[in-house]
Design a protein around this motif. Structure first.
Motif, PDB file in Angstrom:
ATOM      1  N   LYS A 155       0.855  -1.187   0.000  1.00 15.71           N
ATOM      2  CA  LYS A 155       0.000   0.000   0.000  1.00 15.71           C
ATOM      3  C   LYS A 155       0.891   1.237   0.000  1.00 15.71           C
ATOM      4  O   LYS A 155       1.822   1.348   0.801  1.00 15.71           O
ATOM      5  CB  LYS A 155      -0.893  -0.008   1.238  1.00 15.71           C
ATOM      6  CG  LYS A 155      -1.941   1.071   1.228  1.00 15.71           C
ATOM      7  CD  LYS A 155      -2.906   0.882   2.391  1.00 15.71           C
ATOM      8  CE  LYS A 155      -3.977   1.953   2.348  1.00 15.71           C
ATOM      9  NZ  LYS A 155      -4.924   1.796   3.440  1.00 15.71           N
ATOM     10  N   VAL A 156       0.588   2.195  -0.904  1.00 16.71           N
ATOM     11  CA  VAL A 156       1.415   3.386  -1.052  1.00 16.71           C
ATOM     12  C   VAL A 156       0.692   4.602  -0.481  1.00 16.71           C
ATOM     13  O   VAL A 156      -0.490   4.818  -0.740  1.00 16.71           O
ATOM     14  CB  VAL A 156       1.774   3.633  -2.541  1.00 16.71           C
ATOM     15  CG1 VAL A 156       2.586   4.908  -2.694  1.00 16.71           C
ATOM     16  CG2 VAL A 156       2.526   2.436  -3.109  1.00 16.71           C
ATOM     17  N   TYR A 157       1.435   5.398   0.307  1.00 21.06           N
ATOM     18  CA  TYR A 157       0.936   6.633   0.899  1.00 21.06           C
ATOM     19  C   TYR A 157       1.787   7.801   0.411  1.00 21.06           C
ATOM     20  O   TYR A 157       2.954   7.630   0.096  1.00 21.06           O
ATOM     21  CB  TYR A 157       1.050   6.599   2.436  1.00 21.06           C
ATOM     22  CG  TYR A 157       0.211   5.561   3.111  1.00 21.06           C
ATOM     23  CD1 TYR A 157      -1.079   5.854   3.528  1.00 21.06           C
ATOM     24  CD2 TYR A 157       0.714   4.283   3.365  1.00 21.06           C
ATOM     25  CE1 TYR A 157      -1.854   4.900   4.186  1.00 21.06           C
ATOM     26  CE2 TYR A 157      -0.053   3.327   4.016  1.00 21.06           C
ATOM     27  CZ  TYR A 157      -1.331   3.646   4.420  1.00 21.06           C
ATOM     28  OH  TYR A 157      -2.089   2.702   5.060  1.00 21.06           O
ATOM     29  N   ARG A 158       1.209   8.981   0.413  1.00 22.37           N
ATOM     30  CA  ARG A 158       1.929  10.232   0.154  1.00 22.37           C
ATOM     31  C   ARG A 158       1.754  11.111   1.395  1.00 22.37           C
ATOM     32  O   ARG A 158       0.945  12.037   1.398  1.00 22.37           O
ATOM     33  CB  ARG A 158       1.384  10.940  -1.086  1.00 22.37           C
ATOM     34  CG  ARG A 158       1.640  10.274  -2.408  1.00 22.37           C
ATOM     35  CD  ARG A 158       3.110  10.259  -2.769  1.00 22.37           C
ATOM     36  NE  ARG A 158       3.650  11.606  -2.748  1.00 22.37           N
ATOM     37  CZ  ARG A 158       4.243  12.200  -3.743  1.00 22.37           C
ATOM     38  NH1 ARG A 158       4.427  11.562  -4.864  1.00 22.37           N
ATOM     39  NH2 ARG A 158       4.699  13.426  -3.625  1.00 22.37           N
ATOM     40  N   PRO A 159       2.491  10.799   2.462  1.00 22.55           N
ATOM     41  CA  PRO A 159       2.299  11.561   3.704  1.00 22.55           C
ATOM     42  C   PRO A 159       2.740  13.008   3.548  1.00 22.55           C
ATOM     43  O   PRO A 159       3.723  13.303   2.869  1.00 22.55           O
ATOM     44  CB  PRO A 159       3.171  10.830   4.721  1.00 22.55           C
ATOM     45  CG  PRO A 159       4.153  10.067   3.916  1.00 22.55           C
ATOM     46  CD  PRO A 159       3.509   9.778   2.599  1.00 22.55           C
ATOM     47  N   GLY A 160       1.997  13.899   4.164  1.00 18.86           N
ATOM     48  CA  GLY A 160       2.369  15.301   4.177  1.00 18.86           C
ATOM     49  C   GLY A 160       3.370  15.573   5.284  1.00 18.86           C
ATOM     50  O   GLY A 160       3.654  14.709   6.126  1.00 18.86           O
ATOM     51  N   GLU A 161       3.902  16.769   5.272  1.00 17.71           N
ATOM     52  CA  GLU A 161       4.800  17.160   6.341  1.00 17.71           C
ATOM     53  C   GLU A 161       4.051  17.115   7.668  1.00 17.71           C
ATOM     54  O   GLU A 161       2.836  17.283   7.719  1.00 17.71           O
ATOM     55  CB  GLU A 161       5.362  18.551   6.060  1.00 17.71           C
ATOM     56  CG  GLU A 161       6.239  18.543   4.820  1.00 17.71           C
ATOM     57  CD  GLU A 161       6.830  19.894   4.473  1.00 17.71           C
ATOM     58  OE1 GLU A 161       6.490  20.902   5.124  1.00 17.71           O
ATOM     59  OE2 GLU A 161       7.637  19.931   3.527  1.00 17.71           O
ATOM     60  N   LYS A 162       4.792  16.864   8.717  1.00 17.03           N
ATOM     61  CA  LYS A 162       4.262  16.727  10.079  1.00 17.03           C
ATOM     62  C   LYS A 162       3.359  15.496  10.192  1.00 17.03           C
ATOM     63  O   LYS A 162       2.343  15.519  10.877  1.00 17.03           O
ATOM     64  CB  LYS A 162       3.554  17.999  10.533  1.00 17.03           C
ATOM     65  CG  LYS A 162       4.477  19.196  10.579  1.00 17.03           C
ATOM     66  CD  LYS A 162       3.774  20.424  11.077  1.00 17.03           C
ATOM     67  CE  LYS A 162       4.735  21.604  11.112  1.00 17.03           C
ATOM     68  NZ  LYS A 162       4.087  22.817  11.583  1.00 17.03           N
TER      69      LYS A 162
END
Length: 123
Positions: free
Chosen positions: A50-57
């Motif tokens: 599973k792929v995520y694009r986490p944001g900063e913080k």
């Protein structure tokens, strides 16, 4: 990649690292919990396909024996706080209360949580 702070003790490892260049951490697994707090950067995180694009913080959670990887896109510094802990360091109640499938938690806007990670470098 420059490691700014580093600590290793019984069952725990901590570092604060910054890199400017694109980089890929190939899929791997280990026997410890890994918590990565993404301070800045443009990354993708993959866990068990599973792929995520986490944001900063955001807090990225990798459980023991889960295959995971990070791809740093570049363009802005990738700055992260990384904590690795032996499962023995965590109360079983805590580990069991974190449901499977919660792999990324965005803390943007919750400065109380975000301020904890720089304090780890200090202490």
């Amino acid at each position: 990649m420059a490691t700014i702070h580093y600590f290793r003790g019984d069952g725990v490892r901590f570092d604060y690292t910054v890199t400017e260049e694109p980089r890929e951490f190939v899929p791997h697994a280990h026997q410890v919990w890994e918590l990565i707090f993404l301070k800045t950067g443009d990354i993708s995180y993959m866990v068990n396909g599973k792929v995520y694009r986490p944001g900063e913080k955001s807090l990225i959670i990798s459980r023991p024996r889960e295959y995971h990887s990070i791809c740093v896109q570049g363009g802005k510094p990738y700055a992260r706080y990384n904590i690795q802990m032996s499962p023995d360091m965590l109360s079983h109640n805590i580990a069991e209360q974190l449901p499977d499938g919660i792999d990324v938690i965005n803390f943007d806007g919750n400065e109380m949580v975000c301020d904890l990670f720089p304090k780890l470098s200090y202490y």
